[in-house]
Design an enzyme around this catalytic site. Structure first.
Site, PDB file in Angstrom:
ATOM      1  N   ASP A   5      48.780  39.839  46.011  1.00 38.48           N
ATOM      2  CA  ASP A   5      48.073  38.828  46.824  1.00 38.48           C
ATOM      3  C   ASP A   5      48.964  37.693  47.285  1.00 38.48           C
ATOM      4  O   ASP A   5      48.538  36.864  48.087  1.00 38.48           O
ATOM      5  CB  ASP A   5      46.901  38.259  46.008  1.00 38.48           C
ATOM      6  CG  ASP A   5      45.853  39.312  45.763  1.00 38.48           C
ATOM      7  OD1 ASP A   5      45.577  39.635  44.598  1.00 38.48           O
ATOM      8  OD2 ASP A   5      45.348  39.864  46.759  1.00 38.48           O
TER       9      ASP A   5
ATOM     10  N   HIS B 254      49.639  39.094  36.365  1.00 33.21           N
ATOM     11  CA  HIS B 254      48.821  40.305  36.518  1.00 33.21           C
ATOM     12  C   HIS B 254      48.470  40.810  35.134  1.00 33.21           C
ATOM     13  O   HIS B 254      49.246  40.694  34.198  1.00 33.21           O
ATOM     14  CB  HIS B 254      49.606  41.393  37.266  1.00 33.21           C
ATOM     15  CG  HIS B 254      48.739  42.471  37.804  1.00 33.21           C
ATOM     16  ND1 HIS B 254      48.342  43.546  37.047  1.00 33.21           N
ATOM     17  CD2 HIS B 254      48.163  42.626  39.012  1.00 33.21           C
ATOM     18  CE1 HIS B 254      47.571  44.332  37.790  1.00 33.21           C
ATOM     19  NE2 HIS B 254      47.444  43.794  38.979  1.00 33.21           N
TER      20      HIS B 254
HETATM   21  C1  SDX Z   1      44.524  41.505  41.619  1.00 30.79           C
HETATM   22  O1  SDX Z   1      43.788  44.513  37.800  1.00 30.79           O
HETATM   23  C2  SDX Z   1      44.291  44.787  38.946  1.00 30.79           C
HETATM   24  O2  SDX Z   1      44.916  45.809  39.133  1.00 30.79           O
HETATM   25  C3  SDX Z   1      44.024  43.764  40.027  1.00 30.79           C
HETATM   26  C4  SDX Z   1      44.722  43.973  41.357  1.00 30.79           C
HETATM   27  C5  SDX Z   1      44.228  45.214  42.067  1.00 30.79           C
HETATM   28  O3  SDX Z   1      44.979  45.737  42.919  1.00 30.79           O
HETATM   29  O4  SDX Z   1      43.052  45.601  41.825  1.00 30.79           O
HETATM   30  O5  SDX Z   1      46.115  44.078  41.152  1.00 30.79           O
HETATM   31  C6  SDX Z   1      44.459  42.813  42.312  1.00 30.79           C
HETATM   32  O6  SDX Z   1      43.526  41.046  41.150  1.00 30.79           O
HETATM   33  C7  SDX Z   1      45.860  40.831  41.435  1.00 30.79           C
HETATM   34  C8  SDX Z   1      45.761  39.521  40.599  1.00 30.79           C
HETATM   35  C9  SDX Z   1      45.298  38.412  41.552  1.00 30.79           C
HETATM   36  N1  SDX Z   1      44.976  37.188  40.779  1.00 30.79           N
HETATM   37  C10 SDX Z   1      45.720  36.084  40.896  1.00 30.79           C
HETATM   38  O7  SDX Z   1      46.780  36.027  41.514  1.00 30.79           O
HETATM   39  C11 SDX Z   1      45.136  34.876  40.195  1.00 30.79           C
HETATM   40  C12 SDX Z   1      46.236  34.174  39.385  1.00 30.79           C
HETATM   41  N2  SDX Z   1      46.591  35.069  38.259  1.00 30.79           N
HETATM   42  C13 SDX Z   1      45.912  34.771  37.001  1.00 30.79           C
HETATM   43  O8  SDX Z   1      44.582  34.386  37.131  1.00 30.79           O
HETATM   44  C14 SDX Z   1      46.207  35.838  35.953  1.00 30.79           C
HETATM   45  O9  SDX Z   1      47.530  36.127  36.011  1.00 30.79           O
HETATM   46  C15 SDX Z   1      45.429  37.144  35.994  1.00 30.79           C
HETATM   47  C16 SDX Z   1      43.959  36.943  36.032  1.00 30.79           C
HETATM   48  C17 SDX Z   1      45.845  37.970  37.158  1.00 30.79           C
HETATM   49  C18 SDX Z   1      45.770  37.865  34.702  1.00 30.79           C
HETATM   50  O10 SDX Z   1      45.196  37.097  33.688  1.00 30.79           O
HETATM   51  P1  SDX Z   1      45.585  37.354  32.162  1.00 30.79           P
HETATM   52  O11 SDX Z   1      45.699  38.803  31.885  1.00 30.79           O
HETATM   53  O12 SDX Z   1      44.702  36.517  31.305  1.00 30.79           O
HETATM   54  O13 SDX Z   1      47.028  36.768  32.133  1.00 30.79           O
HETATM   55  P2  SDX Z   1      47.933  36.908  30.888  1.00 30.79           P
HETATM   56  O14 SDX Z   1      47.176  37.320  29.663  1.00 30.79           O
HETATM   57  O15 SDX Z   1      49.089  37.758  31.310  1.00 30.79           O
HETATM   58  O16 SDX Z   1      48.423  35.391  30.672  1.00 30.79           O
HETATM   59  C19 SDX Z   1      49.440  35.193  29.760  1.00 30.79           C
HETATM   60  C20 SDX Z   1      49.769  33.726  29.883  1.00 30.79           C
HETATM   61  C21 SDX Z   1      48.598  32.814  29.582  1.00 30.79           C
HETATM   62  O17 SDX Z   1      49.139  31.601  29.073  1.00 30.79           O
HETATM   63  P3  SDX Z   1      49.270  31.421  27.454  1.00 30.79           P
HETATM   64  O18 SDX Z   1      47.871  31.541  26.902  1.00 30.79           O
HETATM   65  O19 SDX Z   1      50.210  32.507  26.980  1.00 30.79           O
HETATM   66  O20 SDX Z   1      49.849  30.009  27.283  1.00 30.79           O
HETATM   67  O21 SDX Z   1      50.169  33.423  31.228  1.00 30.79           O
HETATM   68  C22 SDX Z   1      49.309  32.433  31.743  1.00 30.79           C
HETATM   69  C23 SDX Z   1      48.029  32.502  30.952  1.00 30.79           C
HETATM   70  O22 SDX Z   1      47.361  31.243  30.980  1.00 30.79           O
HETATM   71  N3  SDX Z   1      49.087  32.772  33.153  1.00 30.79           N
HETATM   72  C24 SDX Z   1      49.297  31.934  34.162  1.00 30.79           C
HETATM   73  C25 SDX Z   1      49.012  32.667  35.322  1.00 30.79           C
HETATM   74  N4  SDX Z   1      48.644  33.902  34.988  1.00 30.79           N
HETATM   75  C26 SDX Z   1      48.680  33.972  33.644  1.00 30.79           C
HETATM   76  N5  SDX Z   1      49.695  30.633  34.187  1.00 30.79           N
HETATM   77  C27 SDX Z   1      49.794  30.065  35.430  1.00 30.79           C
HETATM   78  N6  SDX Z   1      49.548  30.701  36.602  1.00 30.79           N
HETATM   79  C28 SDX Z   1      49.155  32.008  36.569  1.00 30.79           C
HETATM   80  N7  SDX Z   1      48.917  32.624  37.713  1.00 30.79           N
END
Ligand code: SDX
Length: 438
Positions: A373, A315
């Protein structure tokens, strides 16, 4: 700052442009809770530069009194009330009232609000025609974007955003009509007749009734499922300045009518990184298929060169458990127990996936926990809702949050059209070359 705005403390920060020696002292504003913000509004005029924050990771776009999130502590408050208390003790009508008006209703206020919303659940009869223009296999979110955007053509009498009465009517219309519009998208895909809303049912009961009843026989809403749906609506109702809410605010800042703004929010929510994740979680669980394939997918999620991400994990704000995910997991067990679904393989798979991921250093180090989710799709599926409808139901719930933020933005005396700037990396000014010389 205007009355009622953030308290401007005595704290300041001073920025020095080392290339010129010019300094700028900027106020540090404190809110009720959460990080202080640096008021940078003088930055461009004083130091001739912009801030740079792609994705707005460290940017406060506005001040708001609606929802507070502490991502490190896993806290979510609607108008100051913890989500855990609201999910346990309130129904969605109370949550909608709270988000829109700032206080929980007393019994009389609740009755009046429920009546007013209930009597806006029907849609103009001509809206039927919009559905017929879609293919039967159209994604429900495509239908939602189109039909909600079209509402401004039917409810033009509540599009004058300078009139508080019209804003209130438009707000009620949007909250009230979303279940009807979403349920009809489901019916259209099935090829079944649309069911009209019923004034004797609650918001969640009516949504289920319009989705699953047919004209051929009476349909009784299972109270356990209705309570689960009501709770899911509550958990998804608002979430601070997320992507879709920020989209609604930005669209509204130009003076666009509320129906167009909510259609924009629906479009943004559709993305798999945002509200589309609930559908993507189920598709991912189907693809993983069995517990023994979990390590293979965990490895894919960790591989920087593999675009695969563990859907339902991580998140932008929560770096702890999403408090909604915990409530959703409990609700999931309750619904499956009530329906007598003991060995739901997808739930077993989800629980094992969560266990393995939360023990893996990659997820622990990056503080990637299940989000709202991760479990919601399993509940929807147990209720008999197809994956394609998951995000449409998220949109139904989030409409009250979008509308609350839209109203707050319009009523803000400091409100201006949103217009971010950029760091330009394109070509310098160059001489035009006519086509014959290219
Ligand atoms: C919602 O914003 C809100 O409030 C949204 C929401 C709402 O109520 O409105 O809460 C609803 O959208 C919830 C999120 C639903 N999305 C997913 O479940 C999709 C999977 N999650 C990812 O796409 C991701 O976690 C995000 C988009 C949610 C957040 O993306 P960020 O901010 O870019 O993640 P981050 O900066 O914290 O990532 C840090 C690291 C990265 O790797 P490095 O570059 O450090 O090596 O964690 C990795 C990311 O690649 N990472 C993941 C991951 N999420 C982050 N790796 C694998 N699987 C994942 N799900």
């Amino acid at each position: 700052m205007n009355k009622g705005k953030a308290a401007v403390g005595n704290d300041t920060v001073t920025l020095t442009d080392n290339s010129t020696g010019r300094k700028l002292e900027m106020p540090l504003l404190s809110g009720t809770a959460g990080p202080r913000v640096i008021d940078i509004r003088a930055l461009y005029s004083e130091l001739d530069c912009f801030t740079f924050d792609p994705g707005f990771m460290a940017t406060g776009s506005c001040d708001s009194k609606i929802t507070y999130i502490d991502g490190d502590a896993g806290i979510l408050l609607y108008r100051g009330y913890p989500i855990e208390d609201l999910a346990q003790h309130c129904d969605f009508s109370e949550i909608a009232y709270l988000l829109l008006k700032g206080e929980l209703p007393d019994a009389g206020e609740k009755d009046r609000f429920v009546h007013d919303i209930t009597y806006h659940t029907m849609v103009h009869e001509q809206l039927h025609n919009f559905y017929n223009g879609f293919r039967r296999d159209a994604h429900p979110m495509a239908i939602m974007c189109g039909v909600v955007g079209a509402l401004s053509a039917f409810y033009h009498d509540s599009t004058d955003i300078s009139d508080p009465q019209q804003r209130m009517i438009a707000s009620y219309r949007l909250v009230a009509k979303m279940p009807t519009i979403a349920a009809w998208a489901f019916k259209y895909a099935l090829g079944q007749p649309f069911m009209y809303p019923r004034n004797d049912l609650t918001y969640a009961e009516d949504l289920l009734h319009m989705m699953f009843a047919t004209p051929c026989e009476s349909y009784g809403v299972d109270p356990v499922i209705a309570r689960a749906m009501d709770r899911i609506l509550t958990l998804h109702a608002d979430h601070e300045q997320n992507a879709s809410t920020s989209t609604v605010r930005l669209a509204g800042s130009s003076g666009a009518n509320p129906f167009a703004c909510i259609a924009a929010g629906i479009a943004s929510l559709w993305g798999p990184a945002h509200g589309g994740a609930n559908e993507a979680v189920l598709n991912m669980l189907h693809e993983i298929g069995s517990v023994n394939r979990i390590p293979e997918y965990i490895a894919k999620a960790k591989d920087r060169h593999d675009p695969f991400r563990l859907m339902g994990f991580g998140h932008r704000v929560y770096k702890n458990f999403d408090p909604r995910a915990k409530i959703m997991r409990d609700t999931c067990h309750q619904v499956l127990d009530a329906l007598g679904i003991r060995d739901e393989p997808l739930l077993e798979l989800a629980i094992e996936l969560e266990r393995i991921a939360l023990e893996d250093d990659y997820f622990v180090e990056r503080k990637l926990y299940p989000n709202v989710d991760f479990y919601s799709g399993i509940i929807f599926r147990a209720i008999g809702i197809p994956e394609a409808m998951f995000t449409a139901l998220f949109a139904v719930a989030r409409t009250v949050g979008w509308v609350a933020h839209w109203n707050e933005m319009i009523e803000d005396p400091d409100q201006k059209i949103g217009r971010p700037r950029q760091l330009y990396l394109g070509p310098e000014k160059r001489k035009f070359v006519p086509i014959e010389a290219r």
